[in-house]
Design an enzyme around this catalytic site. Structure first.
Site, short mmCIF file in Angstrom:
data_model
loop_
_atom_site.label_atom_id
_atom_site.label_comp_id
_atom_site.label_asym_id
_atom_site.label_seq_id
_atom_site.Cartn_x
_atom_site.Cartn_y
_atom_site.Cartn_z
N LYS A 14 0.76 -1.32 -0.02
CA LYS A 14 -0.04 0.07 0.02
C LYS A 14 1.00 1.39 -0.09
O LYS A 14 0.57 2.05 -0.78
CB LYS A 14 -0.78 0.20 1.18
CG LYS A 14 -2.28 -1.15 1.18
CD LYS A 14 -3.09 -0.93 2.37
CE LYS A 14 -2.18 -0.83 3.90
NZ LYS A 14 -2.04 -2.52 4.28
N ARG A 89 -10.30 1.18 8.41
CA ARG A 89 -10.22 -0.13 8.74
C ARG A 89 -11.41 -0.99 9.62
O ARG A 89 -11.22 -1.94 9.66
CB ARG A 89 -9.06 -0.04 9.87
CG ARG A 89 -7.84 0.09 9.00
CD ARG A 89 -6.49 -0.53 9.86
NE ARG A 89 -5.45 0.23 9.62
CZ ARG A 89 -4.42 -0.52 9.38
NH1 ARG A 89 -4.27 -1.74 9.33
NH2 ARG A 89 -3.44 0.11 8.91
N ARG A 123 10.63 -7.53 5.36
CA ARG A 123 10.74 -6.07 5.46
C ARG A 123 11.59 -5.55 6.54
O ARG A 123 11.67 -5.91 7.58
CB ARG A 123 9.30 -5.47 5.87
CG ARG A 123 9.30 -3.99 5.92
CD ARG A 123 7.72 -3.99 5.65
NE ARG A 123 6.75 -3.92 6.63
CZ ARG A 123 5.41 -3.83 6.49
NH1 ARG A 123 4.78 -3.52 5.19
NH2 ARG A 123 4.58 -4.13 7.55
N ARG A 156 10.17 -3.50 11.53
CA ARG A 156 9.25 -2.81 12.36
C ARG A 156 8.86 -3.42 13.55
O ARG A 156 8.92 -4.78 13.60
CB ARG A 156 8.01 -2.57 11.40
CG ARG A 156 7.92 -1.31 11.11
CD ARG A 156 6.86 -1.25 9.83
NE ARG A 156 5.52 -1.78 10.54
CZ ARG A 156 4.37 -1.44 9.49
NH1 ARG A 156 4.44 -1.10 8.33
NH2 ARG A 156 3.12 -1.73 10.17
N ARG A 167 -2.95 -8.62 13.34
CA ARG A 167 -3.07 -7.64 12.22
C ARG A 167 -3.85 -8.46 11.16
O ARG A 167 -4.75 -7.84 10.42
CB ARG A 167 -1.89 -7.19 11.76
CG ARG A 167 -1.22 -6.08 12.82
CD ARG A 167 0.34 -5.89 12.55
NE ARG A 167 0.63 -5.16 11.38
CZ ARG A 167 1.90 -5.40 10.80
NH1 ARG A 167 2.80 -6.25 11.56
NH2 ARG A 167 1.94 -4.79 9.71
P1 ADP Z 1 -0.30 -2.54 8.49
O1 ADP Z 1 -1.26 -2.35 7.62
O2 ADP Z 1 1.00 -3.21 7.92
O3 ADP Z 1 -0.85 -3.32 9.65
P2 ADP Z 1 0.09 0.17 9.26
O4 ADP Z 1 1.40 1.03 9.00
O5 ADP Z 1 -0.79 0.81 8.32
O6 ADP Z 1 0.33 -1.29 9.10
O7 ADP Z 1 -0.45 0.46 10.56
C1 ADP Z 1 0.36 0.28 11.69
C2 ADP Z 1 -0.58 0.15 13.07
O8 ADP Z 1 -1.03 1.40 13.24
C3 ADP Z 1 -1.79 -0.89 13.19
O9 ADP Z 1 -1.40 -2.14 13.30
C4 ADP Z 1 -2.74 -0.11 14.31
O10 ADP Z 1 -2.03 -0.33 15.43
C5 ADP Z 1 -2.31 1.29 13.69
N1 ADP Z 1 -3.40 1.87 12.95
C6 ADP Z 1 -3.26 2.31 11.75
N2 ADP Z 1 -4.11 2.73 10.94
C7 ADP Z 1 -5.46 2.50 11.93
C8 ADP Z 1 -6.70 2.83 11.98
N3 ADP Z 1 -7.48 3.15 10.84
N4 ADP Z 1 -7.44 1.96 12.76
C9 ADP Z 1 -6.73 1.65 14.01
N5 ADP Z 1 -5.39 1.44 14.16
C10 ADP Z 1 -4.67 1.95 13.01
#
Ligand code: ADP
Ligand code: ZN
Length: 243
Positions: A14, A89, A123, A156, A167
């Site tokens: 993404k 999400r 990663r 990470r 996740r």
């Molecule tokens: P990925 O999609 O690989 O899990 P992201 O970098 O998009 O990782 O997000 C990392 C973390 O940030 C998520 O696991 C969550 O804890 C938090 N996060 C990001 N976006 C949201 C969201 N829309 N709602 C709730 N938590 C979020």
């Protein structure tokens, strides 16, 4: 003005695709996960609120997330539009989003779960400049060391087996229904996320009716000029979202 959402499982690219799309179309790339990571790095109050949740792979509370998105979009630095990654999400976030902003399309990067572990566990991020590496596709010249700044490459904090399982589970339980909401509104274009990043990008553009991307200038050894993606996250300096 173009407003897009990009969705897909962990490791589907993404962040990479959003950045590539945003570059020449002048779209601001907004990554919610990235905003949180920067706050953790900089030890802000918000960072302290989300650090443990993120490390465990859990979703941050909706009020907090919605506040962050609202504040980010209120900056209005997106004259030509934006592409948002990591939001919405779950169904509540989707409702909030649809009430507040009209969107032009949703890019769904489609990838089987079997590919997720392989990509995510490979990663690495540079602890110095934040450049994003995937050891499957773009190993640095010197193992464990950033090509750009020589910084140490580290995983990470949430790219562990345990956090990844949480996740991925949340993605299927909570985020897939969001995709269904968007599908009903006929916003969604689905693109196979498995091929090379350039191919994925051209497929996204073709499906959105956008002009193709100019190919990057190759360096002398015939490889693309950089192995990772340049750091850019809506004007803020910092690491690339891994998405
Ligand atoms: P990925 O999609 O690989 O899990 P992201 O970098 O998009 O990782 O997000 C990392 C973390 O940030 C998520 O696991 C969550 O804890 C938090 N996060 C990001 N976006 C949201 C969201 N829309 N709602 C709730 N938590 C979020
Ligand atoms: Zn670096």
């Amino acid at each position: 003005m173009r407003k897009y959402v990009i969705m897909g499982v962990q490791g589907s690219g993404k962040g990479t695709q959003a950045t590539m799309l945003g570059e020449d179309l002048d779209l601001v790339h907004i990554s919610v996960g990235e905003i949180f990571r920067l706050n953790v790095q900089q030890h802000t109050k918000l960072g302290a609120q989300v650090r443990r949740t993120m490390a465990a792979g859990e979703l941050v509370g909706d009020d907090l997330v919605e506040g962050v998105v609202k504040a980010r979009l209120a900056e209005h630095d997106w004259n030509f539009g934006f592409i948002i990654d990591g939001f919405p999400r779950n169904e509540r976030q989707a409702e909030f989003f649809l009430e507040s902003y009209d969107i032009d399309g949703v890019i769904h990067l489609d990838m089987p779960d079997s590919e997720v572990r392989r990509r995510v566990l490979a990663r690495r991020l540079c602890s110095g400049c934040g450049m994003d590496y995937n050891l499957l596709a773009s190993s640095p010249a010197v193992a464990g060391q950033c090509d750009v700044c020589g910084g140490e490459l580290i995983p990470r904090e949430d790219d562990t087996e345990e956090a990844l399982a949480v996740r991925l589970r949340d993605y299927h339980q909570k985020t897939n229904p969001v995709l269904d909401i968007f599908r009903r509104k006929e916003y969604v274009v689905t693109v196979d996320a498995r091929p090379d990043r350039e191919i994925v990008q051209q497929a996204i553009r073709a499906k959105l009716g956008l002009p193709p991307r100019a190919l990057p200038v190759p360096s002398q050894d015939g490889q693309p000029a950089s192995s990772g993606q340049p750091a850019s996250s809506g004007g803020q300096a910092g690491p690339q979202p891994g998405g």
